[in-house]
Design a protein around this motif. Sequence first.
Motif, PDB file in Angstrom:
ATOM      1  N   MET A  91       0.819  -1.194   0.000  1.00 30.59           N
ATOM      2  CA  MET A  91       0.000   0.000   0.000  1.00 30.59           C
ATOM      3  C   MET A  91       0.863   1.259   0.000  1.00 30.59           C
ATOM      4  N   SER A  92       2.011   1.209   0.676  1.00 30.76           N
ATOM      5  CA  SER A  92       2.872   2.392   0.693  1.00 30.76           C
ATOM      6  C   SER A  92       3.390   2.720  -0.701  1.00 30.76           C
ATOM      7  N   LEU A  93       3.603   1.710  -1.507  1.00 30.99           N
ATOM      8  CA  LEU A  93       4.040   1.969  -2.878  1.00 30.99           C
ATOM      9  C   LEU A  93       2.968   2.761  -3.624  1.00 30.99           C
ATOM     10  N   LEU A  94       1.714   2.423  -3.406  1.00 25.15           N
ATOM     11  CA  LEU A  94       0.630   3.169  -4.045  1.00 25.15           C
ATOM     12  C   LEU A  94       0.515   4.578  -3.474  1.00 25.15           C
ATOM     13  N   ASP A  95       0.992   4.771  -2.237  1.00 21.26           N
ATOM     14  CA  ASP A  95       0.935   6.083  -1.604  1.00 21.26           C
ATOM     15  C   ASP A  95       1.935   7.081  -2.190  1.00 21.26           C
ATOM     16  N   ILE A  96       2.722   6.668  -3.167  1.00 22.25           N
ATOM     17  CA  ILE A  96       3.626   7.651  -3.791  1.00 22.25           C
ATOM     18  C   ILE A  96       2.832   8.588  -4.704  1.00 22.25           C
TER      19      ILE A  96
ATOM     20  N   GLU B 244       5.604   8.573 -12.852  1.00 26.91           N
ATOM     21  CA  GLU B 244       7.039   8.628 -13.146  1.00 26.91           C
ATOM     22  C   GLU B 244       7.651   7.236 -13.048  1.00 26.91           C
ATOM     23  N   LEU B 245       7.217   6.484 -12.044  1.00 25.16           N
ATOM     24  CA  LEU B 245       7.746   5.132 -11.850  1.00 25.16           C
ATOM     25  C   LEU B 245       7.403   4.246 -13.038  1.00 25.16           C
ATOM     26  N   VAL B 246       6.198   4.388 -13.549  1.00 30.26           N
ATOM     27  CA  VAL B 246       5.781   3.597 -14.712  1.00 30.26           C
ATOM     28  C   VAL B 246       6.690   3.869 -15.904  1.00 30.26           C
ATOM     29  N   ASP B 247       7.180   5.097 -16.018  1.00 36.77           N
ATOM     30  CA  ASP B 247       8.096   5.432 -17.108  1.00 36.77           C
ATOM     31  C   ASP B 247       9.492   4.847 -16.886  1.00 36.77           C
TER      32      ASP B 247
ATOM     33  N   ALA C  90      10.069   7.103   1.628  1.00 32.95           N
ATOM     34  CA  ALA C  90      11.251   6.244   1.775  1.00 32.95           C
ATOM     35  C   ALA C  90      11.337   5.258   0.607  1.00 32.95           C
ATOM     36  N   ILE C  91      10.211   4.681   0.238  1.00 38.24           N
ATOM     37  CA  ILE C  91      10.192   3.749  -0.895  1.00 38.24           C
ATOM     38  C   ILE C  91      10.595   4.480  -2.172  1.00 38.24           C
ATOM     39  N   TRP C  92      10.048   5.664  -2.389  1.00 35.62           N
ATOM     40  CA  TRP C  92      10.371   6.448  -3.578  1.00 35.62           C
ATOM     41  C   TRP C  92      11.861   6.774  -3.624  1.00 35.62           C
ATOM     42  N   ALA C  93      12.405   7.229  -2.506  1.00 33.78           N
ATOM     43  CA  ALA C  93      13.825   7.599  -2.460  1.00 33.78           C
ATOM     44  C   ALA C  93      14.711   6.391  -2.745  1.00 33.78           C
ATOM     45  N   ALA C  94      14.396   5.258  -2.152  1.00 30.65           N
ATOM     46  CA  ALA C  94      15.205   4.049  -2.369  1.00 30.65           C
ATOM     47  C   ALA C  94      15.089   3.569  -3.817  1.00 30.65           C
TER      48      ALA C  94
ATOM     49  N   GLY D 276      21.149   3.853 -10.518  1.00 26.67           N
ATOM     50  CA  GLY D 276      22.475   3.303 -10.261  1.00 26.67           C
ATOM     51  C   GLY D 276      23.177   3.878  -9.049  1.00 26.67           C
ATOM     52  N   GLN D 277      22.437   4.487  -8.139  1.00 31.18           N
ATOM     53  CA  GLN D 277      23.025   5.074  -6.940  1.00 31.18           C
ATOM     54  C   GLN D 277      22.709   4.223  -5.712  1.00 31.18           C
ATOM     55  N   GLU D 278      23.520   4.402  -4.681  1.00 32.31           N
ATOM     56  CA  GLU D 278      23.234   3.768  -3.394  1.00 32.31           C
ATOM     57  C   GLU D 278      22.080   4.528  -2.733  1.00 32.31           C
ATOM     58  N   PRO D 279      21.089   3.814  -2.202  1.00 27.63           N
ATOM     59  CA  PRO D 279      20.027   4.516  -1.486  1.00 27.63           C
ATOM     60  C   PRO D 279      20.573   5.114  -0.185  1.00 27.63           C
ATOM     61  N   VAL D 280      20.369   6.395  -0.003  1.00 24.92           N
ATOM     62  CA  VAL D 280      20.727   7.075   1.232  1.00 24.92           C
ATOM     63  C   VAL D 280      19.444   7.710   1.752  1.00 24.92           C
ATOM     64  N   LEU D 281      18.960   7.183   2.851  1.00 25.06           N
ATOM     65  CA  LEU D 281      17.694   7.667   3.376  1.00 25.06           C
ATOM     66  C   LEU D 281      17.937   8.519   4.618  1.00 25.06           C
ATOM     67  N   PRO D 282      17.597   9.802   4.546  1.00 23.55           N
ATOM     68  CA  PRO D 282      17.798  10.678   5.697  1.00 23.55           C
ATOM     69  C   PRO D 282      16.909  10.260   6.873  1.00 23.55           C
ATOM     70  N   TYR D 283      17.295  10.700   8.034  1.00 23.89           N
ATOM     71  CA  TYR D 283      16.577  10.375   9.265  1.00 23.89           C
ATOM     72  C   TYR D 283      15.082  10.672   9.154  1.00 23.89           C
ATOM     73  N   GLN D 284      14.729  11.763   8.507  1.00 24.91           N
ATOM     74  CA  GLN D 284      13.322  12.145   8.402  1.00 24.91           C
ATOM     75  C   GLN D 284      12.487  11.068   7.714  1.00 24.91           C
ATOM     76  N   LEU D 285      13.094  10.302   6.812  1.00 22.80           N
ATOM     77  CA  LEU D 285      12.340   9.245   6.132  1.00 22.80           C
ATOM     78  C   LEU D 285      12.279   7.953   6.938  1.00 22.80           C
ATOM     79  N   LEU D 286      13.100   7.845   7.958  1.00 22.18           N
ATOM     80  CA  LEU D 286      13.163   6.607   8.737  1.00 22.18           C
ATOM     81  C   LEU D 286      12.664   6.743  10.161  1.00 22.18           C
ATOM     82  N   LYS D 287      12.282   7.937  10.569  1.00 23.07           N
ATOM     83  CA  LYS D 287      11.815   8.098  11.949  1.00 23.07           C
ATOM     84  C   LYS D 287      10.341   7.680  12.021  1.00 23.07           C
ATOM     85  N   TYR D 288       9.980   7.125  13.152  1.00 16.18           N
ATOM     86  CA  TYR D 288       8.617   6.650  13.348  1.00 16.18           C
ATOM     87  C   TYR D 288       8.130   7.159  14.686  1.00 16.18           C
ATOM     88  N   GLU D 289       6.943   7.747  14.681  1.00  7.39           N
ATOM     89  CA  GLU D 289       6.409   8.310  15.915  1.00  7.39           C
ATOM     90  C   GLU D 289       5.162   7.578  16.319  1.00  7.39           C
TER      91      GLU D 289
END
Length: 162
Positions: free
Chosen positions: A1-6, A12-15, A138-142, A149-162
């Motif tokens: 479901m998170s993938l659909l939440d992009i 863009e992903l379809v392209d 986070a899914i979009w960034a990764a 062709g880049q390494e995924p670098v996910l900032p803290y804001q994309l990985l924090k959970y409240e």
Amino acid sequence: MSLLDIDERILELVDLVDLDKSPFDDKKSFDRPVDIGLIEGGCSNEYNVLELREFRNNCRILVSVGACAINGGVPAMRNNIGLRECLEAVYLEGPTLEAGGMIPNDEDLPLLLDRVYPSHEIVKIDYFLPGCPPSADAIWAALTALLTGQEPVLPYQLLKYE
């Protein structure tokens, strides 16, 4: 479901991608090797292990997505008791069950494993995307990093959970 939440970024992903084995098109097998595979969920039965191994064999990069794939998630709560004890509690001793119940034993049902295994205990995983579920951002960034062709670098804001 998170993938659909992009949201509109899905266009863009379809392209950027061609889907092969995917729940979006209900394809059950690979036609060819693919660059990136996303795995969600842990391995609780023999079918899960076979599917995960098929993904590893067909994906150049394999990403474990979400808490269930990374550490077994909620299903792994059964790891604290034995399999037999778990099955008896569910099928024989539950307070809402009628007397005379039985543990399913059908040859068409996949054999349950002794515990729920995270994906990296079964096959080599290249990247981990934590969360329950990971955010759409986070899914979009990764994905966009991997697709370019880049390494995924996910900032803290994309990985924090409240």
